[in-house]
Design a protein around this motif. Structure first.
Motif, PDB file in Angstrom:
ATOM      1  N   LYS A 109      43.506  30.947  36.214  1.00 32.06           N
ATOM      2  CA  LYS A 109      43.173  31.587  37.482  1.00 32.06           C
ATOM      3  C   LYS A 109      42.674  30.557  38.483  1.00 32.06           C
ATOM      4  O   LYS A 109      41.879  29.688  38.147  1.00 32.06           O
ATOM      5  CB  LYS A 109      42.096  32.658  37.279  1.00 32.06           C
ATOM      6  CG  LYS A 109      42.529  33.821  36.401  1.00 32.06           C
ATOM      7  CD  LYS A 109      41.401  34.813  36.240  1.00 32.06           C
ATOM      8  CE  LYS A 109      41.828  35.998  35.365  1.00 32.06           C
ATOM      9  NZ  LYS A 109      40.734  36.979  35.212  1.00 32.06           N
ATOM     10  N   PRO A 112      38.060  33.359  40.018  1.00 29.12           N
ATOM     11  CA  PRO A 112      37.734  34.265  38.895  1.00 29.12           C
ATOM     12  C   PRO A 112      38.442  35.609  38.929  1.00 29.12           C
ATOM     13  O   PRO A 112      38.853  36.117  37.891  1.00 29.12           O
ATOM     14  CB  PRO A 112      36.220  34.431  39.019  1.00 29.12           C
ATOM     15  CG  PRO A 112      35.759  33.170  39.681  1.00 29.12           C
ATOM     16  CD  PRO A 112      36.844  32.789  40.630  1.00 29.12           C
ATOM     17  N   LYS A 113      38.609  36.194  40.095  1.00 33.50           N
ATOM     18  CA  LYS A 113      39.164  37.549  40.174  1.00 33.50           C
ATOM     19  C   LYS A 113      40.645  37.594  40.548  1.00 33.50           C
ATOM     20  O   LYS A 113      41.173  38.654  40.875  1.00 33.50           O
ATOM     21  CB  LYS A 113      38.362  38.369  41.178  1.00 33.50           C
ATOM     22  CG  LYS A 113      36.909  38.610  40.746  1.00 33.50           C
ATOM     23  CD  LYS A 113      36.179  39.503  41.738  1.00 33.50           C
ATOM     24  CE  LYS A 113      34.745  39.760  41.279  1.00 33.50           C
ATOM     25  NZ  LYS A 113      34.006  40.634  42.231  1.00 33.50           N
ATOM     26  N   THR A 114      41.295  36.437  40.511  1.00 31.54           N
ATOM     27  CA  THR A 114      42.715  36.409  40.879  1.00 31.54           C
ATOM     28  C   THR A 114      43.599  36.488  39.637  1.00 31.54           C
ATOM     29  O   THR A 114      43.131  36.320  38.509  1.00 31.54           O
ATOM     30  CB  THR A 114      43.045  35.111  41.652  1.00 31.54           C
ATOM     31  OG1 THR A 114      42.699  33.979  40.830  1.00 31.54           O
ATOM     32  CG2 THR A 114      42.289  35.055  42.958  1.00 31.54           C
TER      33      THR A 114
END
Length: 407
Positions: A109, A112-114
């Motif tokens: 990634k 973190p949220k991808t």
């Protein structure tokens, strides 16, 4: 075709001709430099040598691009976005597939949220090469120091901007971090002046080493004299390519020009007129020394032009490469003018080998090893497919025979 006064070897020393200005020795030139024209002639062998490095340089650019990233990893799509700058004609994924053994790809990634994307990092094989590269740099550290000193010793005021030195680091075989790993370690030779934080820093020579102040031509003359016991005057080797003929006026000019005393690129020439034959002799000496110090004994002309002020070059300096076609070759391969030192090549092969070329050779071997393994893997796959087809054909044949017997 050789053009050398007196003999095909080096010019014999003559105390009356030891220094052009010191002894009043003069040469009558039949034409001024500005009026002399020499037709450019293609040398396909030297062009071939330049073309052979094209793929290697592309691979080296992509590797450097990755190594310059934090953590020495980079998303594949970031590399793809830089493809035009890297001068790759194919997509980066295709480039990686065509050069196995250089890189590994994996998913990670960016944030973190991808969603995980493909990343590129050095392969185990490339990591081993990079360790070998460090070893070779350490073993040749004094050669790098000598090259840096020589560049500064030829320069006006013995100073060159750090930015320009970074621009030519690969031409001379300097490590990427030479300003950190080499320069501070040898503070007896180097001094950094200016403001590095503002991007306006310069490398200055702190100590003049007489051992470094001898050009390749002067060292060659000394070696020749030691071997023969005959006094030898330093001068250029002039060898015109096969079929190249100079007009009579130019032949006479070259002959007279060679008769002049050699002007070392390390001499103080602040008193010389820019348009004088002596300055021409010195300029050719600078070009010869620069190309001799370079890894491949050739450099792009625009790169040399960046040092016009430091090396006291005229605005029309590039014409000297064609005017002295027996010393240099001006290649137009790839749409870029490249000055090549003729004597360093035999045909399309570089015979004047720099010790730092071992790095290039190991990298080329790494590429070749990956290509061989890929070719072998493809051969094994083809054989497996062919064997499977033969097996299927044999089974079909047996089935047909059984059917015939039953009928």
């Amino acid at each position: 075709m050789f053009i050398k006064p007196h003999s095909a070897g080096f010019i014999l020393a003559n105390p009356l001709k030891n220094r052009f200005s010191d002894h009043g020795f003069s040469v009558k030139f039949t034409a001024s430099m500005s009026n002399l024209k020499v037709a450019w002639r293609k040398d396909w062998r030297l062009d071939e040598a330049i073309q052979a490095d094209k793929h290697y340089k592309l691979c080296a650019r992509v590797v450097r691009e990755m190594l310059n990233e934090p953590g020495q990893v980079i998303p594949l799509r970031y590399l793809e976005n830089r493809r035009e700058r890297l001068r790759s004609r194919v997509k980066i994924k295709t480039f990686i597939d065509r050069n196995p053994g250089l890189f590994e790809t994996y998913y990670d990634k960016i944030k973190p949220k991808t969603v995980p994307v493909v990343f590129v990092r050095a392969s185990e094989r490339l990591e081993k090469f990079l360790e070998e590269e460090k070893r070779i740099y350490v073993e040749n550290e004094m050669l790098i120091v000598a090259k840096l000193c020589k560049l500064l010793m030829m320069a006006k005021n013995k100073v060159i901007s750090v930015e320009k030195l970074f621009h030519v680091k690969r031409d001379f075989g300097f490590p990427n971090d030479f300003m950190v790993s080499i320069v501070p370690k040898y503070d007896e030779y180097f001094r950094i002046v200016g403001d590095p934080g503002e991007g306006n820093s310069f490398l200055q020579l702190a100590k003049w080493n007489p051992e470094f102040a001898k050009s390749v031509i002067e060292l060659r003359a000394e070696e020749e004299e030691a071997l023969t016991g005959i006094g030898v005057r330093p001068n250029f080797n002039v060898k015109l390519p096969p079929g190249f003929v100079l007009k009579k006026e130019m032949r006479e000019w070259v002959r007279d020009w060679l008769e002049m005393a050699y002007v070392s690129p390390y001499d103080n020439v602040s008193h010389l007129d820019q348009a004088s034959p002596e300055m021409e002799k010195r300029t050719i000496g600078v070009f010869h020394e620069l190309l001799s110090l370079s890894l491949l004994k050739r450099m792009p002309v625009p790169t040399i032009g960046k040092f016009s002020e430091e090396f006291r070059l005229s605005n029309a300096f590039s014409s000297a490469f064609t005017r002295h076609s027996g010393i240099f070759y001006l290649s137009l391969k790839g749409g870029i003018k490249t000055a090549v030192l003729r004597e360093a090549y035999r045909g399309n092969q570089l015979v004047d080998r720099d010790p730092l070329l071992e790095i290039n050779e190991r990298f080329v071997n790494l590429l070749a090893e990956g290509h061989r393994e890929k070719a072998e893997a493809m051969r094994l796959r083809r054989e497996a497919v062919e064997n499977e087809l033969k097996k299927m054909a044999a089974e079909d044949s047996e089935l047909d025979e059984q059917q015939c017997e039953e009928e």
